[in-house]
Each structure stands twice: as C-alpha cells, then as structure tokens.
Design an enzyme around this catalytic site. Sequence first.
Site, PDB file in Angstrom:
ATOM      1  N   HIS A  75      55.910  54.034  36.675  1.00 22.89           N
ATOM      2  CA  HIS A  75      54.664  53.299  36.458  1.00 22.89           C
ATOM      3  C   HIS A  75      53.848  53.406  37.749  1.00 22.89           C
ATOM      4  O   HIS A  75      54.211  52.820  38.770  1.00 22.89           O
ATOM      5  CB  HIS A  75      54.944  51.836  36.116  1.00 22.89           C
ATOM      6  CG  HIS A  75      55.593  51.657  34.781  1.00 22.89           C
ATOM      7  ND1 HIS A  75      56.397  50.576  34.478  1.00 22.89           N
ATOM      8  CD2 HIS A  75      55.566  52.422  33.661  1.00 22.89           C
ATOM      9  CE1 HIS A  75      56.826  50.681  33.246  1.00 22.89           C
ATOM     10  NE2 HIS A  75      56.336  51.797  32.729  1.00 22.89           N
TER      11      HIS A  75
ATOM     12  N   HIS B 101      60.878  49.433  39.994  1.00 31.30           N
ATOM     13  CA  HIS B 101      59.639  49.017  39.333  1.00 31.30           C
ATOM     14  C   HIS B 101      59.002  47.844  40.076  1.00 31.30           C
ATOM     15  O   HIS B 101      59.555  47.322  41.043  1.00 31.30           O
ATOM     16  CB  HIS B 101      59.929  48.588  37.886  1.00 31.30           C
ATOM     17  CG  HIS B 101      60.166  49.723  36.948  1.00 31.30           C
ATOM     18  ND1 HIS B 101      59.294  50.063  35.943  1.00 31.30           N
ATOM     19  CD2 HIS B 101      61.191  50.610  36.864  1.00 31.30           C
ATOM     20  CE1 HIS B 101      59.761  51.105  35.279  1.00 31.30           C
ATOM     21  NE2 HIS B 101      60.915  51.453  35.818  1.00 31.30           N
TER      22      HIS B 101
ATOM     23  N   GLU C 141      63.321  45.284  39.362  1.00 33.73           N
ATOM     24  CA  GLU C 141      61.981  44.720  39.290  1.00 33.73           C
ATOM     25  C   GLU C 141      61.670  43.991  40.598  1.00 33.73           C
ATOM     26  O   GLU C 141      62.381  43.062  40.982  1.00 33.73           O
ATOM     27  CB  GLU C 141      61.859  43.755  38.114  1.00 33.73           C
ATOM     28  CG  GLU C 141      62.063  44.388  36.738  1.00 33.73           C
ATOM     29  CD  GLU C 141      60.840  45.170  36.277  1.00 33.73           C
ATOM     30  OE1 GLU C 141      59.820  45.136  36.988  1.00 33.73           O
ATOM     31  OE2 GLU C 141      60.915  45.798  35.206  1.00 33.73           O
TER      32      GLU C 141
END
Length: 824
Positions: free
Chosen positions: A425, A521, A593
């Site tokens: 991403h 991420h 994360e």
Amino acid sequence: MFQAFETELKQETFPDPYEDFMYYHLQYYGYYKAQRGSLPNSATHQHVWKKNPRYLLSGSFGKKEALIPDHLQKETRLWPTCLPSTVCRQIGAVSRDSLMLSSPFVKSRQLLYDDIGEVNPRLREPRDLFAFFSGSALLQAPRWPIECEVIKESIHHIEWVPPQPEYFYQPTGNEKIPEIVGEEKGTVVYQLDSVPTEDSCFTSSRVGGKRGLIKELSVSLQGPEDNTLLFESRFESGNLQKAVRVNTFEYELTLRTDLYTNKHTQWFYFRVQNTRKDVTYRFTIVNLLKRKSLYTVGMKPLMYSQLDASTHSTGWRREGDEIKYFRNNTDDGQQPFYCLTWTIQFPHDQDTCFFAHFYPYTYTDLQRFLLSVANSPVKSQFCKLRTLCRSLAGNTVYLLTITNPARTPQEAAAKRAVVLTARVHPGESNGSWIMKGFLDFILSNSPDAQLLRDIFIFKVVPMLNPDGVIVGNYRCSLAGRDLNRHYKTILKESFPCIWHTRNMIKRLLEEREVLLYCDFHGHSRKNNIFLYGCSNTNRQFWLHERVFPLMLSKNAPDKFSFHSCNFKVQKCKEGTGRVVMWRMGILNSYTMESTFGGSTLGDKRDTHFTTEDLKSLGYHVCDTLLDFCDPDRSKFMQCLAELKELLQQEIHKKFKELGQDTDLERSWSDISLSDVESSTSGSDSSLSDGLPVHLLNIADEERAGFPSALQKHPAFFRTSENASSSMMKYEKPRLNKSQLNGRGKSSSVDPENMTTLILTKNEDSIQKEKPGFTISCNPKRSTNPSQEPPPPVKPGWSRNRYPGTKGSHRTAVAYPSLHIYTYP
C-alpha cells in the site's frame, strides 16, 4: 564519390541464411509485411568485414549518434577501409578505435572482431544483469504514467528526530468547523489539468511523465506584497489536485484519488511557498473518505521547513492547532466525504514548506539506500541485490537476499528462511521506516545481526508497489486495484509485483522451511503497532502462531500492543499476503500494522511515533526472532502457558456476555478461536477488489475464462487444509543450546567452528522448561499506565537469552576464497 564503393557492394553480395530465416519467420507470423528488397543485406558488410578485420566493437555501443552530424559521415565511419584512396584521405580523421552502430546494415551487437591476423569473431561478454549500482552509477529515474506532469526539481528531506516527545493534540471542544464554500465563492490557485480517473486505464510510461513543457499551475504573484500561497505536488509521492483560496489566509484543498480510480483519499503530501510568519493560516482537506480517523484522537499533521532544515538541521515535525475531523455536508450524495481542518503559523517569511500525512519515504529514497549498500565493500558481501520483476510502469522491484556465506552447500541448505515485504500500500510509508530499521540492523556488524545471518536466509522486498509510491497513491497500483487482495491472482501481466513475490516464496518453500513471513503496513484508525495473524487449526501447534507477537510485545512494551493483535481469517481477506502465505504452509504469517499516530503504552503514552521509533521496531523484530528460535524452549513454553491463560479468560468473558456457563477445565480448548475473536478493523477489501481497470471492458470474457485458467494452472495456488502440517514438512532441525551460548553484547560466531551452526536433530534441541523462568519486560516500563490493557508482564524476562560463557567479541574473519560461498 562512392561509385567504386557501391560497385564493390553489388559485386560481393551473398545470401545470408540468418537473414532468410528471420525474413520468412517474421512474415509467417505476420510481424513483417515489407517487401523483400527493403531488407538490408547483412552478407555484404560481413564479407567486407572479413576482408578488413581491423575494427574492434568497443564500449561505445548504445551511445547517441548526435555527435555525427549527417548520414554521410556515419556511413563513412563504417566503411573507411573499403573505399578508394581518394575517399579515404577525405575521411582519414575518423577514429578507428571504435565502430558506431548507426548503420542499418549492422545485425548484431554481440560479435567482437580483433585485428590480430585472421578474423576471429567472438561473442561479447554477457551483461551483469544484476549490477544495478556501481560506485559511479546514477539512480534509476522513476517512470511515470504518460498522463502525469512532473516537475524537474528534485525533492529531498533530511532525517531528524525531535529532541522532545511530540504529544497528541488535546481537543478543547471549541474547534471551529469552517464552512466549505468551494471554487464558486473562492479562487482556484492550483489545479491539476489532467488526472487519470476510473474512466481510463494505464497504457504506458516514461521517465519524466508527460511530454512537453511543464505548465506553471500556481497563480502568478502580482508583486512582493502578494501573499498568496504557491502550491505544488507534481513530485514523487505528491497528490494535491486542487487548492482554493477562500479567504486571505484560508485554503480548501482537494486530494487526488488513486490513479485510475475514484477512491482512496487519505495520504497527502504537498508543498507551499511564499509563506508569511506570525500569521495564522487555515487548511481544510475536503474529500477524505474514511469515516474514522486518528485525527479525532489527537494526531497532528507533519510539516517540514526548508529554512529550518538548512539553518538548524530541523526536519519533519508535528504541527497544527484547532485540529478537527468532520463530515463534509456538501457531498454529492454518491459517497460521503470527510474533512480535516487545522491552523498553523509558519516559522519564516518567504519559506518553502511541506505538509504530509506521515513521514514520506519515496522510491528514490529507497534507491539511495540500496546504492549505499551496494557500494559498501562489507555489506555487499552478505546482501545480494536482485531484480524481482518490473512493475507495470517499468520500475524495478528489488529483492534483497541477506545471509552470511555458507562454507558448504550442506550448511546453506540447512538454513531456514524469513520473508519480509513492505509498501504494497504505497501511502503507508511507516512500513518503509520499519523496513529501514530492520535493514540497518541486519546489515550491521552487531553480534546478534551476525548470528541471524548465520542461521537464516532473509528474503526482503522493500517496496512492492513502486508505481503507487511514485505517483502518490494511497492504496492501489496502476492497475487501479489493491494489490493486497490479489495474491491468488493468475494475471501475471496485470499484477507482476504480487505474482512474482508469491512465486518466489513458492520456490523458496520447495527448498527450505520458511519460518516467518511478515508484510509491513500502516493503520489509520488505531494507535500502537500490532500484528494480524492466522489461527492454526492443528491441535499439535495450537496457539503457536501467537507466540511471536507476544514476545514482540514484551521486547517493545511501549510501542507494540498484543491486545490489538487479531488472528481471525476472514473470507474477505483470503487474497491478502498474510492468508495466502499461511495457506501455502507458513505457520507464522503476519501483517504488521503500524499506526500513523503514536503510542498509548508505557513511557511513550500519548506521543507521536518518530521515524526512530519505527526503525527501532525493525530492530525488535530481529531481537524477537532470536528469542523465538532460542534452543532453550523455556520462554516459548512459558509464552504458550500465558496465552492459554489469556484465552481462558477471554472465553469465560464471552460466555458470561452470552449468559451461558461452561466447564472451561474440560472443553475450552475445543472452542473455535474464530468465535472468540472479532473481525479485524482493516479497510474494506471490496473497495479495490476485482479485475484490473484495463480489463473491465472485457470483464464478461475474462470471467468466462477464469475457471479454465485456474484448471490449467492448478499448481499456482494450492490451498492447504492443514496449514501448519503443510509447513512442518519443510521443518529443519533446530539449533542446540550450546551452539548459541554466549549470545550477548560480547558474543561472536567463531568461523573456525562454523560447522557447528549446522542445524542438529529436533529431538536433541528441544529443551525442558526451566522451573524458575518468568516472563517480563523492562520493569521500569511495566509500571506505567496505559490506555488499553497491556499483556500480563511478569518480572524477570531475562535479557541474556543465551546464558553461557561470555568473551570479547572478535572481529569477523573473512572466509578464505577456497571455501564454497553458497547463496540461495
């Protein structure tokens, strides 16, 4: 002047078998439809060369012919020796040291001809396909879609760590909600003309993006007293589409969506110039798409002042006041928009400042780092740089293989693998900073780093989506799709980065056990750092996938939250890297994360993360790997016991909420963990799932073809009914305790005893649980309050994980050249 030359050519023309073959071959397949006579006769110049073997095709290949003014001069440079003497005198000044391949007659660039007696043509040495960087090499210029305008100015920021903690903004409740008026009542001061949307698709790319002159999009200042801000974002990772001046010092900003979509506005990065100090400016971003945001709980935007950077070496810092995240009531009814507003005072007049959602880390930043590694005589010995593939735009996707050279093939084959990836991403730049911290440590001369390189092979893809990073996307690639929903794809040409990553891991699994896979991420709605994993259904390895996250929470108690970890496998996440790698047989498969905000834990409670905090997480990953693989299994077993206790408490809590009672002593371990855990709070995968944009026009045809394609490629993706048992077939014996004794600040690996690092049998390495072992973090940090329940921390988590004889660390010895250096 060339009559004699032309006569000689006509007289000495011979048929060329290669030419005839290629002519009929291309004509048969429809690629060549020209007349036979339009083909150059390569036999002519081959014959002339054989009679005049005085040219060596040197390193001038591929250079531009701009230095040769006209076609006649180019031709004479090719044929000076076969011309009449009068012609030779006219062109005698032509260099005879190299042969420019500008003539249409030249067939191959691979043959070299020497002037040593008889003609002895030989093949040129093959190119070094993987030597991307050398001491004098330049960085590879990013390739942009041809629709994108790109300014020529290079943007670079210094790294800097604030000397004091940057605390969250504390809302007062009196923050102003500005009225959104738009360009009807305001003045457009910056706007991108052509932005690819969901109605178009990626077609081609080039260095520098769009051809032609770069327009000046900002308004022209009317004089020195004009205080209009000048906006710009046509640089790497920038994504501002429009700026509207609605008051003297107030601006409404519209972010550009991910290219070839109408979604994903969260990341922002832009530049302002012509600032005035001691004046309060207000910026309002009007088209954010997420309903929840960390800006509602104190997160601040980042600002960078070039004057401060040049004069005080001050870099990115958190700034902003009157921060408010609210719904935009002027939406078009199709999808709700949300606004972020903040006020700020610039530190200098006439300054150039940048604003960003998070610390930028661009494709050029990555290349600078890789260049420094490639140019290091030490690091380049155990870090090999390769091309994994090319992206849709033609940018290189790099693959790093990091391990110490093995002395024998058997020793190399015994190593287990660890796979780490980041930036699937593109707007989640925090993943790159964790990756940089990991690479900084694993490439260092630390004894722990050397030990990790001795026992593991690290496969690292530091930037999976370079195209998205370059153009400033938040979530998608140039296919207009979220790559982290397509790890099962068979569309190699549409999703090359993902397809090649999965294929690389598939081949790696055929060679050795992959102990751990982790994809880095960023998270926009939760603070702290945490992991998403996959619950194992094999009772033999029950809860084993939770041990690594629990250990990591103990090694980084003020950053990592085990309470926020989740191990539920949702149907909508089946295409993610974490789930696909787990299905392929990697038991410890995770998504890490990292928040865009900061920490609510320990000493760092209510403070923003800096780049140094994120890089330290990369070190803690390495640290936890050594704990996780410690041949002394006492820590592992103690963590399992703690996990069972935590799970019992959670199950009891669930049953109590349902008003039911159960005998946890007998049946609790048979309860499905998916019934206990809630779903992850990640983004909705349906927003960017499906076919790539350029295939949507033939969607019906593609859907009809999918079943047959999957039947034709059953080996592309095998779903394991028992993921952990599939993984265990690759299991290699573990290290025994004595081989790692002395791992500490002063430990080292003795090259003379390197063979002892070859893994031994499983039954010899499993240790009994030590009776006196307890789990704990640093006791100083465990006493601090936290906004969310931390994992139970017990005193005595030993930092000397491998007790044994300590000795002074000896300098790493270079292995003799006779040893076999085996790289996978």
